[in-house]
Design an enzyme around this catalytic site. Structure first.
Site, PDB file in Angstrom:
ATOM      1  N   TRP A  98     129.364 -78.315 138.959  1.00  0.00           N
ATOM      2  CA  TRP A  98     129.562 -78.887 137.611  1.00  0.00           C
ATOM      3  C   TRP A  98     130.292 -80.215 137.686  1.00  0.00           C
ATOM      4  O   TRP A  98     129.983 -81.147 136.937  1.00  0.00           O
ATOM      5  CB  TRP A  98     130.288 -77.895 136.702  1.00  0.00           C
ATOM      6  CG  TRP A  98     129.513 -76.637 136.509  1.00  0.00           C
ATOM      7  CD1 TRP A  98     129.894 -75.374 136.854  1.00  0.00           C
ATOM      8  CD2 TRP A  98     128.186 -76.501 135.960  1.00  0.00           C
ATOM      9  NE1 TRP A  98     128.901 -74.478 136.548  1.00  0.00           N
ATOM     10  CE2 TRP A  98     127.858 -75.136 135.998  1.00  0.00           C
ATOM     11  CE3 TRP A  98     127.252 -77.402 135.442  1.00  0.00           C
ATOM     12  CZ2 TRP A  98     126.626 -74.648 135.537  1.00  0.00           C
ATOM     13  CZ3 TRP A  98     126.034 -76.931 134.985  1.00  0.00           C
ATOM     14  CH2 TRP A  98     125.735 -75.571 135.033  1.00  0.00           C
ATOM     15  N   ASP A 166     136.794 -80.426 131.890  1.00  0.00           N
ATOM     16  CA  ASP A 166     135.736 -79.470 131.537  1.00  0.00           C
ATOM     17  C   ASP A 166     136.334 -78.080 131.755  1.00  0.00           C
ATOM     18  O   ASP A 166     136.539 -77.667 132.889  1.00  0.00           O
ATOM     19  CB  ASP A 166     134.525 -79.713 132.450  1.00  0.00           C
ATOM     20  CG  ASP A 166     133.465 -78.601 132.332  1.00  0.00           C
ATOM     21  OD1 ASP A 166     133.598 -77.730 131.449  1.00  0.00           O
ATOM     22  OD2 ASP A 166     132.512 -78.626 133.136  1.00  0.00           O
ATOM     23  N   LYS A 190     130.895 -69.247 127.778  1.00  0.00           N
ATOM     24  CA  LYS A 190     131.551 -68.620 128.924  1.00  0.00           C
ATOM     25  C   LYS A 190     132.714 -67.725 128.498  1.00  0.00           C
ATOM     26  O   LYS A 190     132.963 -66.712 129.113  1.00  0.00           O
ATOM     27  CB  LYS A 190     132.044 -69.669 129.914  1.00  0.00           C
ATOM     28  CG  LYS A 190     130.950 -70.561 130.494  1.00  0.00           C
ATOM     29  CD  LYS A 190     130.147 -69.886 131.578  1.00  0.00           C
ATOM     30  CE  LYS A 190     128.889 -70.643 131.955  1.00  0.00           C
ATOM     31  NZ  LYS A 190     129.104 -72.035 132.326  1.00  0.00           N
TER      32      LYS A 190
END
Ligand SMILES: *Cc1c(COP(=O)(O)O)cnc(C)c1O
Length: 349
Positions: A98, A166, A190
């Site tokens: 990511w 993030d 998530k």
């Protein structure tokens, strides 16, 4: 009932599923799926959801909470566009897939990107030390939890430059000091709610300051001025996220859930470390409390172990396709008894 160790979309509390199901059939006489996003009823939901984010994370004055779309994947680009400053240069810590994607979008926004630390040399199985952060950068970007490999920052990187994070896979799992950040973003799916919404917590003082020409939807200032209603928001995702936030707040908040998350992680890591059939895949001090990765020490036992957990009503344990092995994601709503179920199966191998 199945024990859902899936990495995302996430497990949510049963009570939240039940209330969401009820609202699909009846939300003040309409279905939540058909209600106008401009109706007073939904405007109230949006306001509440934004307030409950502030409440749950103790967000200080001077920040705006937004529910947008596009996932964290669009967040990579939004972050770069909005945090760009006079240097048009940004530093990134690369801790995995990511973070690598975030770096790519920094470049796509036209910034010069400096990768100041990386753990790529060892397959991202540790959190790299950050030594010198250059002064002539607009922001420092990092990913708090590496969902795929299973590493997690245990403290916030120290820096004087604006900090962007993030937090897709560990937001709301523990208290965080929001005042340290200029921008936090996270896909809802998530640890917050159903897929569809992406959460932004942005410091007001950076809004409208970027020297870049930002496409309209990517400009956080546009959304802030419209109270997160610039266009049709992901109504259902925001609605359910709000239910989940209320559930979290009513059950002791992030402090209480952090305690439980720690207990769950300790239980599973202890089993991995004491059972000769298993080994952890990441450096111990950097282990994630959310995504626990491990593998068999003897691959010939794979078939037997896979049958055991499948028969034990466990789902989502397969490791990410890029790393193999096993990954047990233990988001907030996963109960301690589910971890006990997995540990009992590991003991029986
Ligand atoms: C899942 C994940 C993403 C991607 O999220 P999307 O909402 O699917 O774009 C980004 N960053 C992290 C840390 C993730 O766990």
């Amino acid at each position: 009932m199945k024990h859902n160790f899936g990495a995302g979309p996430c497990i949510l509390p049963q009570e939240v599923f039940k209330k969401a199901a009820e609202a699909v059939l009846d939300f003040n006489g309409l279905s939540i799926l058909e209600v106008s996003h401009r109706s007073a009823d939904f405007v109230k939901v949006m306001e509440e959801a934004r307030e409950n984010v502030k409440k749950a994370l103790n967000v200080p004055e001077g920040y705006t909470v937004l529910f947008l779309q596009g996932g964290a994947s669009l967040g990579f680009l939004i972050a770069a566009y909005n945090l760009a400053g006079k240097h048009k240069r940004a530093a990134y810590i690369n801790t995995g897939t990511w973070a690598t994607k975030a770096i790519k979008e920094g470049v796509n926004a036209g910034l010069e990107v400096v990768e100041i630390a990386s753990s790529e040399d060892k397959g991202f199985n540790y959190i790299p030390e950050v030594e010198d952060i250059p002064e002539d950068i607009d922001f420092l970007h990092y990913t708090s939890n590496n969902t795929i490999v299973g590493t997690q920052f245990k403290s916030i990187p120290k820096t004087n430059v604006p900090l962007v994070c993030d937090m897709s896979s560990d937001i709301f799992s523990q208290p965080i000091d929001v005042s340290k950040f200029d921008l936090i973003y996270a896909g809802a799916q998530k640890n917050l709610g159903p897929a569809g919404a992406t959460l932004y917590i942005v410091k007001d003082s950076i809004l409208g300051k970027s020297p870049l020409h930002i496409p309209t939807y990517l400009d956080l200032n546009v959304h802030a001025k419209k109270d997160s209603m610039f266009n049709t928001p992901p109504v259902f995702s925001v609605f359910v996220s709000n239910l989940n936030l209320k559930h979290l707040i009513n059950n002791g908040g992030v402090e209480a859930i952090a305690k439980l998350n720690k207990e769950k992680a300790e239980l599973l890591y202890n089993e991995i470390d004491s059972n000769p059939n298993f080994e952890g895949t990441t450096t111990k001090k950097d282990r994630s409390l959310m995504n626990v990765t491990f593998r068999l020490t003897d691959e010939t036992k794979k078939e037997r172990f896979d049958k055991l957990w499948n028969d034990g009503n466990i789902v989502g344990l397969k490791g990410h396709r890029s790393v193999g092995g096993y990954r047990a994601s233990m988001y907030n709503a996963l109960e301690l008894k589910s971890v006990h179920a997995l540990v009992d199966i590991m003991k029986s191998l």
